[in-house]
Scaffold this active site. Structure first.
Site, PDB file in Angstrom:
ATOM      1  N   ASP A  62       0.826  -1.224   0.000  1.00 56.27           N
ATOM      2  CA  ASP A  62       0.000   0.000   0.000  1.00 56.27           C
ATOM      3  C   ASP A  62       0.853   1.264   0.000  1.00 56.27           C
ATOM      4  O   ASP A  62       2.046   1.186   0.245  1.00 56.27           O
ATOM      5  CB  ASP A  62      -0.750   0.114   1.328  1.00 56.27           C
ATOM      6  CG  ASP A  62      -1.758  -0.961   1.541  1.00 56.27           C
ATOM      7  OD1 ASP A  62      -2.140  -1.124   2.695  1.00 56.27           O
ATOM      8  OD2 ASP A  62      -2.164  -1.608   0.568  1.00 56.27           O
ATOM      9  N   LYS A  83      -3.530   2.481  -1.825  1.00 55.47           N
ATOM     10  CA  LYS A  83      -4.782   2.453  -1.104  1.00 55.47           C
ATOM     11  C   LYS A  83      -4.532   3.306   0.115  1.00 55.47           C
ATOM     12  O   LYS A  83      -3.605   3.062   0.874  1.00 55.47           O
ATOM     13  CB  LYS A  83      -5.006   0.998  -0.728  1.00 55.47           C
ATOM     14  CG  LYS A  83      -6.084   0.724   0.243  1.00 55.47           C
ATOM     15  CD  LYS A  83      -6.273  -0.774   0.241  1.00 55.47           C
ATOM     16  CE  LYS A  83      -7.096  -1.218   1.401  1.00 55.47           C
ATOM     17  NZ  LYS A  83      -7.379  -2.631   1.382  1.00 55.47           N
ATOM     18  N   MET A 196      -8.425   7.380  10.149  1.00 52.47           N
ATOM     19  CA  MET A 196      -9.089   7.880   8.938  1.00 52.47           C
ATOM     20  C   MET A 196     -10.145   8.926   9.292  1.00 52.47           C
ATOM     21  O   MET A 196     -11.226   8.943   8.719  1.00 52.47           O
ATOM     22  CB  MET A 196      -9.756   6.720   8.162  1.00 52.47           C
ATOM     23  CG  MET A 196      -8.781   5.693   7.668  1.00 52.47           C
ATOM     24  SD  MET A 196      -9.596   4.271   6.901  1.00 52.47           S
ATOM     25  CE  MET A 196      -9.994   3.274   8.329  1.00 52.47           C
TER      26      MET A 196
HETATM   27  N1  SAH Z   1      -3.908  -1.055   9.525  1.00 52.29           N
HETATM   28  C1  SAH Z   1      -3.526   0.302   9.874  1.00 52.29           C
HETATM   29  C2  SAH Z   1      -4.664   1.274   9.692  1.00 52.29           C
HETATM   30  C3  SAH Z   1      -5.107   1.424   8.256  1.00 52.29           C
HETATM   31  S1  SAH Z   1      -6.344   2.654   8.071  1.00 52.29           S
HETATM   32  C4  SAH Z   1      -3.004   0.321  11.315  1.00 52.29           C
HETATM   33  O1  SAH Z   1      -3.117  -0.676  12.026  1.00 52.29           O
HETATM   34  O2  SAH Z   1      -2.468   1.342  11.726  1.00 52.29           O
HETATM   35  C5  SAH Z   1      -5.382   4.076   7.641  1.00 52.29           C
HETATM   36  C6  SAH Z   1      -5.350   5.068   8.788  1.00 52.29           C
HETATM   37  O3  SAH Z   1      -4.405   4.661   9.775  1.00 52.29           O
HETATM   38  C7  SAH Z   1      -4.901   6.457   8.400  1.00 52.29           C
HETATM   39  O4  SAH Z   1      -5.956   7.201   7.835  1.00 52.29           O
HETATM   40  C8  SAH Z   1      -4.470   7.024   9.736  1.00 52.29           C
HETATM   41  O5  SAH Z   1      -5.581   7.401  10.506  1.00 52.29           O
HETATM   42  C9  SAH Z   1      -3.854   5.804  10.388  1.00 52.29           C
HETATM   43  N2  SAH Z   1      -2.385   5.761  10.216  1.00 52.29           N
HETATM   44  C10 SAH Z   1      -1.671   4.794   9.629  1.00 52.29           C
HETATM   45  N3  SAH Z   1      -0.350   5.083   9.692  1.00 52.29           N
HETATM   46  C11 SAH Z   1      -0.240   6.263  10.340  1.00 52.29           C
HETATM   47  C12 SAH Z   1       0.841   7.091  10.730  1.00 52.29           C
HETATM   48  N4  SAH Z   1       2.121   6.775  10.474  1.00 52.29           N
HETATM   49  N5  SAH Z   1       0.564   8.239  11.394  1.00 52.29           N
HETATM   50  C13 SAH Z   1      -0.702   8.579  11.694  1.00 52.29           C
HETATM   51  N6  SAH Z   1      -1.765   7.842  11.345  1.00 52.29           N
HETATM   52  C14 SAH Z   1      -1.547   6.701  10.683  1.00 52.29           C
END
Ligand code: SAH
Length: 271
Positions: A62, A83, A196
């Site tokens: 991704d 994505k 998100m």
């Molecule tokens: N599977 C991922 C989440 C995917 S949904 C997890 O466990 O973290 C995508 C969302 O995750 C983004 O919109 C944001 O809200 C959050 N996210 C993922 N990486 C991030 C990062 N480095 N800093 C802040 N938010 C993050």
């Protein structure tokens, strides 16, 4: 940190790994491993995931995964299925078809996702597709961005006397069945970490008020958590939307609402 210090930390980890009796599994041809890359900092990768990246000959990833982590899978053909923020540039069913197709070709497939594959990552849907096609799979956990992000922003996820639970919620599902009941969540009085959440932030905040949270409730935005460009914007629930606009906070970002945010200032010390 100087190169010299980095060098000695790297040597120490090599030696520590030699002492660790870890039985890393072999990624067989025709198998798919769903792996969590964590929130960005390569130091947060698990040994299982590093091993998976070293063994893969096909890597499906991704936008949320950092280039230096992708580069670990040196031998692998890379498939970018960009994505981000719940929006797909490639439909989920095409990603599922790609995974099944690569496995059927006898490839050693790693499907790498940001954070943890089973936390708002649609990992469950991909596994369902693999199961339906009788493809053997494993899921390798990663550090989810809520816990990596809170920690690097200096905010404990739980603190005695402040919270006995922590809620992880998606802010993206504006109208679907997945949409959390924000007023009910607000009534718990427990801190909420919203993934998100930027797109529908104003509506979410209004619902949290309707659930009884006060405008003074501490709140923060954590952008690019654990990456070199990480930024934390501290506000209150009443000023959150304005703060996000003023500071031009962009995805990926987490929204944190609740008393734990106020600990950040108290715990800020020498680093
Ligand atoms: N599977 C991922 C989440 C995917 S949904 C997890 O466990 O973290 C995508 C969302 O995750 C983004 O919109 C944001 O809200 C959050 N996210 C993922 N990486 C991030 C990062 N480095 N800093 C802040 N938010 C993050």
């Amino acid at each position: 940190m100087s190169d010299n210090k980095n060098g000695s930390a790297n040597t120490a980890i090599e030696q520590a790994l030699n002492r660790l009796d870890v039985k890393l599994r072999v990624l067989e041809p025709g198998h798919v491993w769903l792996a969590g890359a964590g929130p960005g900092d390569p130091g947060l990768l698990t040994l299982d995931v590093v091993s998976a990246l070293g063994q893969a000959d096909a890597l499906v990833h991704d936008a949320l995964v950092s280039p230096e982590i992708i580069a670990v899978a040196e031998q692998a053909e890379k498939f970018f299925v960009g994505k981000r923020g719940g929006r797909l540039s490639i439909p989920q069913k095409d990603i599922n078809t790609l995974l099944v197709g690569l496995a059927r070709q006898g490839r050693k497939v790693v499907r790498l996702k940001g954070g943890h594959p089973y936390v708002f990552g649609r990992g469950g849907e991909e596994v369902q597709a693999l199961v339906e096609s009788a493809i053997p799979y494993r899921v390798l956990p990663g550090v989810t961005s809520a816990f990596g992000g809170l920690t690097s922003a200096g905010i404990p996820a739980t603190m005695r006397g402040i919270n006995g639970a922590i809620i992880l919620a998606t802010g993206f599902a504006a109208v679907s069945d997945d949409r959390p009941d924000w007023t009910a969540l607000a009534r718990t009085g427990q801190p909420i970490v919203i993934y998100m959440g930027l797109t529908h932030m104003a509506a979410t905040v209004a619902d949290l008020f309707a659930g009884g949270l006060s405008p003074d409730t501490p709140a923060a935005l954590i952008e690019n958590a654990t990456l070199p460009q990480e930024r934390t914007v501290v506000a209150t629930l009443g000023t959150l939307v304005e703060a996000a606009n003023r500071e031009n906070v962009v995805s990926p970002a987490l929204i944190v609402v609740g008393g734990i945010v106020a600990l950040r200032a108290k715990l800020a010390g020498a680093s």
